[in-house]
Scaffold this motif. Sequence first.
Motif, PDB file in Angstrom:
ATOM      1  N   GLY A 108       0.795  -1.231   0.000  1.00  0.00           N
ATOM      2  CA  GLY A 108       0.000   0.000   0.000  1.00  0.00           C
ATOM      3  C   GLY A 108       0.818   1.268   0.000  1.00  0.00           C
ATOM      4  O   GLY A 108       0.264   2.364  -0.084  1.00  0.00           O
ATOM      5  N   CYS A 109       2.129   1.172   0.069  1.00  0.00           N
ATOM      6  CA  CYS A 109       2.979   2.368   0.065  1.00  0.00           C
ATOM      7  C   CYS A 109       2.958   2.993  -1.337  1.00  0.00           C
ATOM      8  O   CYS A 109       3.129   2.291  -2.329  1.00  0.00           O
ATOM      9  CB  CYS A 109       4.408   1.994   0.466  1.00  0.00           C
ATOM     10  N   PRO A 110       2.763   4.316  -1.414  1.00  0.00           N
ATOM     11  CA  PRO A 110       2.655   4.950  -2.732  1.00  0.00           C
ATOM     12  C   PRO A 110       3.993   5.392  -3.328  1.00  0.00           C
ATOM     13  O   PRO A 110       4.010   6.154  -4.292  1.00  0.00           O
ATOM     14  CB  PRO A 110       1.778   6.179  -2.419  1.00  0.00           C
ATOM     15  N   CYS A 111       5.106   4.926  -2.791  1.00  0.00           N
ATOM     16  CA  CYS A 111       6.413   5.446  -3.237  1.00  0.00           C
ATOM     17  C   CYS A 111       6.817   4.885  -4.597  1.00  0.00           C
ATOM     18  O   CYS A 111       6.181   3.988  -5.143  1.00  0.00           O
ATOM     19  CB  CYS A 111       7.490   5.125  -2.187  1.00  0.00           C
ATOM     20  N   ALA A 112       7.928   5.402  -5.122  1.00  0.00           N
ATOM     21  CA  ALA A 112       8.405   5.019  -6.453  1.00  0.00           C
ATOM     22  C   ALA A 112       8.929   3.591  -6.495  1.00  0.00           C
ATOM     23  O   ALA A 112       9.117   3.034  -7.576  1.00  0.00           O
ATOM     24  CB  ALA A 112       9.499   5.985  -6.902  1.00  0.00           C
ATOM     25  N   ALA A 113       9.179   2.985  -5.333  1.00  0.00           N
ATOM     26  CA  ALA A 113       9.627   1.592  -5.313  1.00  0.00           C
ATOM     27  C   ALA A 113       8.438   0.646  -5.165  1.00  0.00           C
ATOM     28  O   ALA A 113       8.346  -0.356  -5.871  1.00  0.00           O
ATOM     29  CB  ALA A 113      10.604   1.374  -4.165  1.00  0.00           C
ATOM     30  N   CYS A 114       7.530   0.962  -4.242  1.00  0.00           N
ATOM     31  CA  CYS A 114       6.428   0.038  -3.936  1.00  0.00           C
ATOM     32  C   CYS A 114       5.276   0.132  -4.940  1.00  0.00           C
ATOM     33  O   CYS A 114       4.728  -0.909  -5.345  1.00  0.00           O
ATOM     34  CB  CYS A 114       5.905   0.320  -2.528  1.00  0.00           C
ATOM     35  N   ALA A 115       4.912   1.367  -5.319  1.00  0.00           N
ATOM     36  CA  ALA A 115       3.721   1.522  -6.164  1.00  0.00           C
ATOM     37  C   ALA A 115       3.851   0.785  -7.501  1.00  0.00           C
ATOM     38  O   ALA A 115       2.887   0.144  -7.940  1.00  0.00           O
ATOM     39  CB  ALA A 115       3.420   3.002  -6.375  1.00  0.00           C
ATOM     40  N   ALA A 133      13.609   6.791  -1.924  1.00  0.00           N
ATOM     41  CA  ALA A 133      12.237   7.217  -2.234  1.00  0.00           C
ATOM     42  C   ALA A 133      11.271   6.567  -1.256  1.00  0.00           C
ATOM     43  O   ALA A 133      10.353   7.212  -0.723  1.00  0.00           O
ATOM     44  CB  ALA A 133      11.888   6.849  -3.673  1.00  0.00           C
ATOM     45  N   HIS A 134      11.480   5.278  -1.000  1.00  0.00           N
ATOM     46  CA  HIS A 134      10.588   4.584  -0.056  1.00  0.00           C
ATOM     47  C   HIS A 134      10.747   5.139   1.358  1.00  0.00           C
ATOM     48  O   HIS A 134       9.752   5.434   2.032  1.00  0.00           O
ATOM     49  CB  HIS A 134      10.859   3.081  -0.052  1.00  0.00           C
ATOM     50  N   ASN A 135      11.997   5.263   1.830  1.00  0.00           N
ATOM     51  CA  ASN A 135      12.211   5.662   3.227  1.00  0.00           C
ATOM     52  C   ASN A 135      11.704   7.082   3.493  1.00  0.00           C
ATOM     53  O   ASN A 135      11.110   7.346   4.545  1.00  0.00           O
ATOM     54  CB  ASN A 135      13.699   5.530   3.580  1.00  0.00           C
TER      55      ASN A 135
HETATM   56 ZN    ZN Z   1       7.437   2.317  -0.517  1.00  0.00          ZN
END
Ligand code: ZN
Length: 382
Positions: free
Chosen positions: A309-316, A341-343
């Motif tokens: 559910g993280c909207p970052c450039a790694a997870c999304a 980006a995630h952190n």
């Molecule tokens: Zn993330």
Amino acid sequence: LRKRRRWCRCRLLTAPSPFRSLDQLPALRAHGGPGRAFLGLPPALALVASARDPCAYAYSATRRGAADAAAVETPAGARHVTPEGYMEVIRALAPDAYVALSDEVPASARADRVRRAVDRSAEWLDRCLAAAPAGAAAFAAVQGGAAPAERARAARAAAARAPALAGFALAGLGTGESRAERAAALAAMLGELPRGKARLAQGLGAPDELLDAVAAGVDLFDDAYAVDATEGGYALSFPLGPDDPANGEATSSGLGATKSGGGGAEDGANGTAAVADGSGEEDVVAGDDSKLNLRAGAHRLDARPLVAGCPCAACAPGHSRAYLHHLLLAHEMTAEVLLEAHNATHLARFLAAARAAVRAGRFGAFRAWHAARRRRAMSGVR
Ligand SMILES: [Zn+2]
């Protein structure tokens, strides 16, 4: 409190220390536009310039014969920077806000050195304000080391200039002071500062430190925690709060294969198999209740995102823990780009949850929940 609330909604981007721009003044002036245009920043980010770079901290010192200048290291070597020289860079960079040049001292500084730093910082603040371009939002740096009386004296001096200021930077923190010394320093400063101006804390890091400071009355943070985690190869994964749908996922996955439990199909497809296959990386701890150690072999076949559910450039986009693990071990720069980006996103989401708790009048319960979670983790109880 309207002005203070305006800053509280901001997501800040700290520009590299203006000291690093000393030798780039011609390029900045030639560009002609504000620093945010030079950097191509989106409107949602406010650009703040501060002499203290939280990612490469070195307190400014004065030297014999240069008492009116900070002695700093720049990419071109050691320089003495006066408040007027500092403001030349601020004028060229044109940030949304800047922290006035101050005489930064660590918590371990001797009492006479701290007193001189407080006096000198007040004088330098006046010189920065006198040289400031019209409309620049100024933050006064409040020094004072680990001495509450000096912290209060510095805060009174800064508060006397409040009409010319957008806020106050609580400076010199995270320099070796104990938790009790920090609490005393924060209380001494905040007790003297006007309530309607923003308070920016520089040098704090971990989430529990941020919650302590919010409880004390701090609005904004200049924080290297996300960068430090990235450099260590860690992905922040702690639950954002009691209402986080991912709550529990981070703690179960964070301990890696040997303690992940659950045993469902998803778990079976990742850490457990990886560690058991004799990879030679069994001794590398896969993480704890707060973060994933992506260098650990336990993540080698883990198809899950860093945090669901993280909207970052790694997870999304669906990059997996296994992919990040591979990039790190291959020394690909993309690993650090995606991890940071995630952190940064995770920490920003955590502070957004804290803001929501403040607005809803339940910040005390929010803070207590995080403190209890940390206590359970430290004692090994789940
Ligand atoms: Zn993330």
